[in-house]
Motif scaffolding. Structure first.
Motif, mmCIF file in Angstrom:
data_model
loop_
_atom_site.group_PDB
_atom_site.id
_atom_site.type_symbol
_atom_site.label_atom_id
_atom_site.label_comp_id
_atom_site.label_asym_id
_atom_site.label_seq_id
_atom_site.Cartn_x
_atom_site.Cartn_y
_atom_site.Cartn_z
ATOM 1 N N ASN A 15 87.079 35.998 -58.249
ATOM 2 C CA ASN A 15 87.446 35.208 -59.421
ATOM 3 C C ASN A 15 88.805 35.631 -59.956
ATOM 4 O OD1 ASN A 15 86.868 33.435 -61.819
ATOM 5 N ND2 ASN A 15 86.901 35.419 -62.872
ATOM 6 N N VAL A 16 89.051 36.928 -60.030
ATOM 7 C CA VAL A 16 90.331 37.424 -60.547
ATOM 8 C C VAL A 16 91.476 37.020 -59.620
ATOM 9 C CG1 VAL A 16 91.685 39.512 -60.917
ATOM 10 C CG2 VAL A 16 89.409 39.334 -61.886
ATOM 11 N N VAL A 17 91.262 37.105 -58.311
ATOM 12 C CA VAL A 17 92.305 36.701 -57.359
ATOM 13 C C VAL A 17 92.662 35.228 -57.553
ATOM 14 C CG1 VAL A 17 92.812 36.318 -54.921
ATOM 15 C CG2 VAL A 17 91.737 38.447 -55.637
ATOM 16 N N LEU A 18 91.645 34.393 -57.694
ATOM 17 C CA LEU A 18 91.895 32.964 -57.923
ATOM 18 C C LEU A 18 92.608 32.732 -59.254
ATOM 19 C CD1 LEU A 18 88.582 31.350 -56.601
ATOM 20 C CD2 LEU A 18 90.874 31.091 -55.631
ATOM 21 N N LEU A 19 92.229 33.488 -60.272
ATOM 22 C CA LEU A 19 92.895 33.347 -61.572
ATOM 23 C C LEU A 19 94.370 33.727 -61.485
ATOM 24 C CD1 LEU A 19 90.216 34.755 -64.061
ATOM 25 C CD2 LEU A 19 90.900 32.369 -63.766
ATOM 26 N N PHE A 20 94.673 34.784 -60.746
ATOM 27 C CA PHE A 20 96.063 35.193 -60.578
ATOM 28 C C PHE A 20 96.846 34.126 -59.815
ATOM 29 C CE2 PHE A 20 95.091 39.749 -61.553
ATOM 30 C CZ PHE A 20 96.110 39.942 -62.461
ATOM 31 N N ILE A 21 96.232 33.562 -58.772
ATOM 32 C CA ILE A 21 96.916 32.528 -57.989
ATOM 33 C C ILE A 21 97.170 31.292 -58.840
ATOM 34 C CG2 ILE A 21 96.687 30.960 -56.022
ATOM 35 C CD1 ILE A 21 95.149 33.136 -54.568
ATOM 36 N N TYR A 22 96.150 30.886 -59.602
ATOM 37 C CA TYR A 22 96.318 29.719 -60.470
ATOM 38 C C TYR A 22 97.411 29.963 -61.504
ATOM 39 C CZ TYR A 22 95.524 26.666 -64.470
ATOM 40 O OH TYR A 22 95.706 25.819 -65.527
ATOM 41 N N THR A 23 97.404 31.140 -62.118
ATOM 42 C CA THR A 23 98.412 31.466 -63.132
ATOM 43 C C THR A 23 99.806 31.512 -62.529
ATOM 44 O OG1 THR A 23 96.730 32.760 -64.319
ATOM 45 C CG2 THR A 23 99.026 33.088 -64.961
ATOM 46 N N ALA A 24 99.916 32.120 -61.335
ATOM 47 C CA ALA A 24 101.220 32.217 -60.677
ATOM 48 C C ALA A 24 101.728 30.867 -60.202
ATOM 49 C CB ALA A 24 101.135 33.180 -59.489
ATOM 50 N N SER A 25 100.810 29.929 -59.924
ATOM 51 C CA SER A 25 101.227 28.609 -59.455
ATOM 52 C C SER A 25 101.626 27.688 -60.597
ATOM 53 C CB SER A 25 100.096 27.954 -58.652
ATOM 54 O OG SER A 25 99.000 27.589 -59.490
ATOM 55 N N CYS A 26 101.511 28.172 -61.820
ATOM 56 C CA CYS A 26 101.850 27.376 -63.003
ATOM 57 C C CYS A 26 103.329 26.993 -62.993
ATOM 58 C CB CYS A 26 101.521 28.193 -64.261
ATOM 59 S SG CYS A 26 102.075 27.456 -65.797
ATOM 60 N N HIS A 27 103.637 25.795 -63.481
ATOM 61 C CA HIS A 27 105.013 25.333 -63.547
ATOM 62 C C HIS A 27 105.876 26.235 -64.425
ATOM 63 C CE1 HIS A 27 102.742 21.832 -62.208
ATOM 64 N NE2 HIS A 27 103.860 21.317 -61.767
ATOM 65 N N SER A 28 105.281 26.793 -65.469
ATOM 66 C CA SER A 28 106.031 27.691 -66.349
ATOM 67 C C SER A 28 106.407 28.977 -65.625
ATOM 68 C CB SER A 28 105.215 28.012 -67.603
ATOM 69 O OG SER A 28 105.087 26.875 -68.425
ATOM 70 N N CYS A 29 105.512 29.456 -64.764
ATOM 71 C CA CYS A 29 105.812 30.653 -63.980
ATOM 72 C C CYS A 29 106.964 30.361 -63.021
ATOM 73 C CB CYS A 29 104.579 31.098 -63.208
ATOM 74 S SG CYS A 29 104.822 32.589 -62.220
ATOM 75 N N ARG A 30 106.924 29.210 -62.388
ATOM 76 C CA ARG A 30 107.988 28.819 -61.462
ATOM 77 C C ARG A 30 109.322 28.723 -62.194
ATOM 78 N NH1 ARG A 30 109.936 23.695 -59.618
ATOM 79 N NH2 ARG A 30 110.732 23.793 -57.470
ATOM 80 N N SER A 31 109.306 28.143 -63.384
ATOM 81 C CA SER A 31 110.533 28.029 -64.161
ATOM 82 C C SER A 31 111.038 29.393 -64.617
ATOM 83 C CB SER A 31 110.287 27.134 -65.378
ATOM 84 O OG SER A 31 111.434 27.058 -66.193
ATOM 85 N N GLY A 32 110.096 30.266 -65.001
ATOM 86 C CA GLY A 32 110.488 31.586 -65.459
ATOM 87 C C GLY A 32 111.078 32.441 -64.354
ATOM 88 N N VAL A 33 110.553 32.268 -63.139
ATOM 89 C CA VAL A 33 111.029 33.062 -62.008
ATOM 90 C C VAL A 33 112.405 32.597 -61.534
ATOM 91 C CG1 VAL A 33 110.617 33.621 -59.578
ATOM 92 C CG2 VAL A 33 108.752 33.754 -61.221
ATOM 93 N N GLY A 34 112.573 31.268 -61.449
ATOM 94 C CA GLY A 34 113.821 30.755 -60.881
ATOM 95 C C GLY A 34 114.695 29.976 -61.836
ATOM 96 N N GLY A 35 114.309 29.890 -63.093
ATOM 97 C CA GLY A 35 115.099 29.121 -64.051
ATOM 98 C C GLY A 35 116.397 29.801 -64.441
#
Length: 266
Positions: free
Chosen positions: A188-208
């Motif tokens: 469950n935790v692994v899936l939660l981390f993957i879902y959180t990391a796949s968030c559009h905000s995470c993508r923007s924060g990493v490469g924005g």
């Protein structure tokens, strides 16, 4: 914005709501049933205030983590007890609202419940019943713009869930233990981390705010990785809903004595 059937909008005027002949109504209906069922289950569980902790193996359901209420089992309260023990305040009341807001403002979930519950619109090329559309410019939908801030809080809470999963490998007597519950908690935790990391905000924060990726190779690699995850954000969103419900139900079943935990070690 005018109605989709307004002649002034320049759209084709047809009597039918849509000319689509496929089962366009099936995805929004499935989303409606799935989301409604999950919300009902989760609401009932967070207010039950029972069967959330397995003392023998240290299993704590994510619906009650962190357990801040004075009514919590002391061993399940890893970060203290200071909330009053009343039925209308969930034991994890300080974190559940932020997790809910993170999901509600998620780009995928917006699409899902806008279509399934508000029919705005129910599907592509299908006219919506609303005469006016203001988008996310007015209250309460303007709060959708705060998604990135809820993302930070959700990431922190996911770390807390990871902590719960890790310490559950240590039994109350201090020995190492491994059971099906441990595997479910970790999955469950692994899936939660993957879902959180796949968030559009995470993508923007990493490469924005980067004009030249070649000058930031590490951030480019991170952005590429998150982008690959982001393409399956919808699947991860549903997978985590399933994993949360399965994890909670399993811990409830073991705690209530309906089943015994399948032990592998200890």
């Amino acid at each position: 914005m005018s109605s989709t059937t307004d002649a002034a909008a320049g759209r084709a005027q047809i009597a039918a709501r849509t000319l689509r002949t496929d089962r366009w109504w099936l995805p929004p209906l499935a989303n409606f049933v799935g989301l409604a069922a999950w919300v009902i289950y989760a609401t009932v569980r967070v207010f039950m205030q029972s069967d959330y902790w397995v003392a023998d193996y240290g299993y704590l359901t994510p619906f009650y983590s962190p357990c801040f209420s004075t009514g919590c089992v002391p061993e399940a309260s890893h970060f203290g007890q200071f909330l009053p023990d009343v039925w209308f305040i969930p034991y994890a009341a300080l974190t559940l609202p932020f997790l809910l807001l993170f999901r509600l403002t998620c780009y995928y979930y917006r699409k899902a419940y806008y279509r399934a519950f508000w029919l705005s619109p129910p599907a592509c090329a299908v006219a919506e019943p609303h005469r006016k559309y203001s988008g996310e410019t007015r209250f309460p939908l303007i709060l959708q713009n705060a998604h990135r801030y809820f993302f930070y809080l959700a990431a922190l809470i996911t770390l807390i869930n990871a902590y719960d999963a890790v310490i559950a490998f240590v039994k109350p007597d201090g020995s190492f233990g491994l059971g099906l519950g441990n595997i479910i908690l970790v999955a469950n935790v692994v899936l939660l981390f993957i879902y959180t990391a796949s968030c559009h905000s995470c993508r923007s924060g990493v490469g924005g705010r980067i004009n030249n990726f070649s000058k930031h190779p590490m951030r480019y690699k991170m952005w590429t990785f998150v982008t690959k995850l982001n393409t399956r954000h919808m699947q991860y969103a549903w997978a985590t809903l399933a994993s949360l419900a399965i994890t909670d139900f399993y811990i409830m079943a073991v705690s209530a004595g309906w089943i015994s935990d399948l032990r592998i070690v200890g």
